[in-house]
Motif scaffolding. Structure first.
Motif, PDB file in Angstrom:
ATOM      1  N   GLN A  38      73.299  78.963  -2.788  1.00  0.00           N
ATOM      2  CA  GLN A  38      73.305  78.388  -4.004  1.00  0.00           C
ATOM      3  C   GLN A  38      74.283  77.694  -4.147  1.00  0.00           C
ATOM      4  O   GLN A  38      74.886  76.877  -3.365  1.00  0.00           O
ATOM      5  N   LEU A  39      73.686  76.971  -5.053  1.00  0.00           N
ATOM      6  CA  LEU A  39      73.636  75.576  -5.004  1.00  0.00           C
ATOM      7  C   LEU A  39      75.880  74.858  -5.583  1.00  0.00           C
ATOM      8  O   LEU A  39      75.822  75.738  -7.236  1.00  0.00           O
ATOM      9  N   LEU A  40      76.518  74.497  -4.955  1.00  0.00           N
ATOM     10  CA  LEU A  40      77.449  74.486  -5.818  1.00  0.00           C
ATOM     11  C   LEU A  40      78.415  73.142  -4.803  1.00  0.00           C
ATOM     12  O   LEU A  40      78.929  73.089  -4.253  1.00  0.00           O
ATOM     13  N   PRO A  41      78.147  71.595  -5.894  1.00  0.00           N
ATOM     14  CA  PRO A  41      78.093  70.456  -5.253  1.00  0.00           C
ATOM     15  C   PRO A  41      79.939  70.095  -4.314  1.00  0.00           C
ATOM     16  O   PRO A  41      80.369  70.787  -5.598  1.00  0.00           O
ATOM     17  N   LEU A  42      79.781  70.504  -3.531  1.00  0.00           N
ATOM     18  CA  LEU A  42      81.393  69.432  -3.030  1.00  0.00           C
ATOM     19  C   LEU A  42      82.515  69.395  -4.474  1.00  0.00           C
ATOM     20  O   LEU A  42      83.327  69.629  -4.217  1.00  0.00           O
ATOM     21  N   GLY A  43      81.564  68.475  -4.721  1.00  0.00           N
ATOM     22  CA  GLY A  43      82.645  68.424  -5.558  1.00  0.00           C
ATOM     23  C   GLY A  43      83.270  68.379  -7.274  1.00  0.00           C
ATOM     24  O   GLY A  43      84.182  68.485  -6.698  1.00  0.00           O
ATOM     25  N   GLN A  44      82.612  69.863  -7.125  1.00  0.00           N
ATOM     26  CA  GLN A  44      82.785  71.321  -8.130  1.00  0.00           C
ATOM     27  C   GLN A  44      83.437  71.973  -7.497  1.00  0.00           C
ATOM     28  O   GLN A  44      85.067  72.230  -7.975  1.00  0.00           O
TER      29      GLN A  44
END
Length: 101
Positions: A38-44
Protein backbone atom coordinates in the motif's frame (compact mmCIF):
# COMPACT_ATOMS: atom_id res chain seq x y z
CA UNK A 1 12.05 -1.74 14.62
CA UNK A 2 12.90 -5.13 13.28
CA UNK A 3 14.61 -6.03 10.00
CA UNK A 4 13.33 -8.50 7.43
CA UNK A 5 15.41 -9.63 4.47
CA UNK A 6 14.17 -9.87 0.91
CA UNK A 7 14.70 -13.62 1.11
CA UNK A 8 12.56 -13.94 4.25
CA UNK A 9 9.78 -11.80 2.79
CA UNK A 10 9.81 -13.65 -0.54
CA UNK A 11 9.52 -17.00 1.25
CA UNK A 12 6.53 -15.75 3.24
CA UNK A 13 4.83 -14.37 0.12
CA UNK A 14 5.53 -17.56 -1.84
CA UNK A 15 3.97 -19.55 1.01
CA UNK A 16 0.79 -17.52 0.56
CA UNK A 17 1.10 -15.71 3.86
CA UNK A 18 -0.91 -12.50 4.10
CA UNK A 19 1.45 -9.68 5.01
CA UNK A 20 0.83 -5.97 5.47
CA UNK A 21 3.21 -4.24 3.06
CA UNK A 22 3.57 -0.45 3.09
CA UNK A 23 5.53 1.26 0.31
CA UNK A 24 6.92 4.57 1.62
CA UNK A 25 8.35 5.71 -1.72
CA UNK A 26 6.89 8.39 -3.95
CA UNK A 27 3.95 7.61 -6.30
CA UNK A 28 6.15 7.58 -9.42
CA UNK A 29 8.52 5.03 -7.84
CA UNK A 30 5.57 2.88 -6.77
CA UNK A 31 4.09 3.01 -10.28
CA UNK A 32 7.43 1.99 -11.80
CA UNK A 33 7.84 -1.19 -9.71
CA UNK A 34 6.28 -2.49 -6.52
CA UNK A 35 5.61 -5.75 -4.73
CA UNK A 36 2.00 -5.05 -3.84
CA UNK A 37 2.43 -2.73 -0.90
CA UNK A 38 0.00 0.00 0.00
CA UNK A 39 1.47 3.37 -1.00
CA UNK A 40 2.02 5.72 1.94
CA UNK A 41 4.93 8.08 1.15
CA UNK A 42 7.34 8.96 3.93
CA UNK A 43 6.28 12.61 3.72
CA UNK A 44 2.75 11.67 4.72
CA UNK A 45 4.03 9.65 7.66
CA UNK A 46 6.18 12.61 8.73
CA UNK A 47 2.97 14.70 8.69
CA UNK A 48 1.21 12.07 10.82
CA UNK A 49 -1.12 11.23 7.92
CA UNK A 50 -1.39 7.52 8.68
CA UNK A 51 -5.18 7.11 8.69
CA UNK A 52 -4.96 4.62 5.82
CA UNK A 53 -3.04 2.13 7.99
CA UNK A 54 -4.10 3.05 11.52
CA UNK A 55 -6.06 -0.22 11.65
CA UNK A 56 -2.68 -2.03 11.54
CA UNK A 57 -1.25 -0.56 14.77
CA UNK A 58 -1.29 -3.95 16.49
CA UNK A 59 -0.49 -6.02 13.39
CA UNK A 60 2.82 -6.73 11.71
CA UNK A 61 3.65 -4.03 9.16
CA UNK A 62 6.51 -4.40 6.68
CA UNK A 63 7.72 -1.10 5.25
CA UNK A 64 9.91 -0.76 2.18
CA UNK A 65 11.45 1.89 -0.06
CA UNK A 66 14.15 2.01 -2.71
CA UNK A 67 17.14 1.11 -0.50
CA UNK A 68 15.91 0.71 3.08
CA UNK A 69 16.80 4.22 4.27
CA UNK A 70 13.42 5.95 4.00
CA UNK A 71 11.63 2.86 5.24
CA UNK A 72 13.94 2.80 8.27
CA UNK A 73 12.89 6.36 9.04
CA UNK A 74 9.24 5.46 8.44
CA UNK A 75 9.50 2.44 10.75
CA UNK A 76 10.85 4.57 13.60
CA UNK A 77 8.14 7.19 13.05
CA UNK A 78 5.40 4.57 12.96
CA UNK A 79 6.66 3.14 16.24
CA UNK A 80 6.43 6.58 17.87
CA UNK A 81 2.85 6.75 16.54
CA UNK A 82 1.91 3.56 18.34
CA UNK A 83 2.58 0.84 15.77
CA UNK A 84 3.80 -2.17 17.73
CA UNK A 85 5.29 -4.57 15.16
CA UNK A 86 7.13 -2.74 12.36
CA UNK A 87 9.66 -4.44 10.08
CA UNK A 88 11.97 -2.68 7.64
CA UNK A 89 12.82 -4.50 4.40
CA UNK A 90 16.63 -4.57 4.32
CA UNK A 91 17.97 -3.24 1.02
CA UNK A 92 14.52 -2.24 -0.20
CA UNK A 93 13.46 -2.63 -3.81
CA UNK A 94 17.08 -2.46 -4.99
CA UNK A 95 17.83 -5.70 -3.14
CA UNK A 96 14.52 -7.26 -4.20
CA UNK A 97 15.16 -6.55 -7.88
CA UNK A 98 18.76 -7.72 -7.58
CA UNK A 99 17.53 -11.10 -6.35
CA UNK A 100 14.22 -11.57 -8.19
CA UNK A 101 14.15 -9.57 -11.41
Amino acid sequence: MQIITAEELKARLDAGEKVNLVDVREPNEHAEFNIGGQLLPLGQIRNFETDAIDNLKDAEVIVYCRSGNRSGQAAMLLETLGFTNVNNLAGGMMRWQELYS
